[in-house]
Design an enzyme around this catalytic site. Sequence first.
Site, PDB file in Angstrom:
ATOM      1  N   CYS A 102     -37.141  68.628 -50.841  1.00  0.00           N
ATOM      2  CA  CYS A 102     -36.547  68.010 -49.379  1.00  0.00           C
ATOM      3  C   CYS A 102     -35.123  68.524 -49.360  1.00  0.00           C
ATOM      4  CB  CYS A 102     -36.634  66.318 -49.580  1.00  0.00           C
ATOM      5  SG  CYS A 102     -36.330  65.657 -47.802  1.00  0.00           S
ATOM      6  N   HIS A 195     -42.032  65.088 -50.924  1.00  0.00           N
ATOM      7  CA  HIS A 195     -41.543  64.512 -52.202  1.00  0.00           C
ATOM      8  C   HIS A 195     -42.813  64.189 -53.006  1.00  0.00           C
ATOM      9  CE1 HIS A 195     -37.319  63.284 -51.402  1.00  0.00           C
ATOM     10  NE2 HIS A 195     -37.490  63.296 -50.015  1.00  0.00           N
ATOM     11  N   GLU A 197     -42.489  63.872 -56.238  1.00  0.00           N
ATOM     12  CA  GLU A 197     -42.073  62.698 -57.146  1.00  0.00           C
ATOM     13  C   GLU A 197     -42.021  61.353 -56.653  1.00  0.00           C
ATOM     14  OE1 GLU A 197     -38.130  63.055 -54.713  1.00  0.00           O
ATOM     15  OE2 GLU A 197     -39.913  64.261 -55.071  1.00  0.00           O
TER      16      GLU A 197
END
Length: 249
Positions: A102, A195, A197
């Site tokens: 990001c 993202h 994660e």
Amino acid sequence: MEAVGENRYALLMAARDSDYVTKVYGGYFNVFLDAFADEGETWDMFSVVDGVFPEMDEIHKYNGFVISGSPYDAYGNDPWVLKLCSLLQKLDSMGKKVLGVCFGHQVLCRALGGKVERACGGWDLGLREVSMVEDLPPHGFFDGLQEIPSSLTIIECHQDEVREVPMGAKVIAFSDQTGVEMFMLDHHILGIQGHPEYTKDILCSIIDRLANSNSIKKEFAELVKSRLEIAEPDRKFWLKICKNFLKSP
């Protein structure tokens, strides 16, 4: 394949922990560890947003670096952002593996000569289908994965975007909202706009914060959250891509 050396990695943290992530996960560092770390590795966190950076005579010890997301602008001139750009230029010159997520994707692009601006389409929040380019160049970090799907769904949370990648970089994924969802430079630089994660609950807590601060409209927030309830990101596949990239020779 395992990285050579001590299998040591650094997380360059460009955001501060939210109350929710602290309460549920013990901080964003743990979110990244859960996503990217394997047994036997050493991971260190440097809170670059607070001006904490690795020492220059220490960076050679790390096999790879990960840059987190951030509420700050990657094209801004905050002193820590400029210092981060200098560090990323150094890591590139050393051929170190660097994964940007990001804001990390954007600041990596900026540091290496690309262009980042406010997104034309406004906020991109929620799940986004990302398409791989048809003529994927050879990637060592895709080795060992099953056939790469033509598209993968990822969690997005950004209002800025990469407009131009650095010279020599290749765009390897795009979406109907963002032209550069993923780029690579040589075999040591990888940027991902989404993202990998994040879990859906983390995104929901961010959406609530954005709505409560009037950064987004409440109706938009509710619409995004309702869509999240009926779909899932291809998280496992994204994590495989990221880990293969960081840990391939």
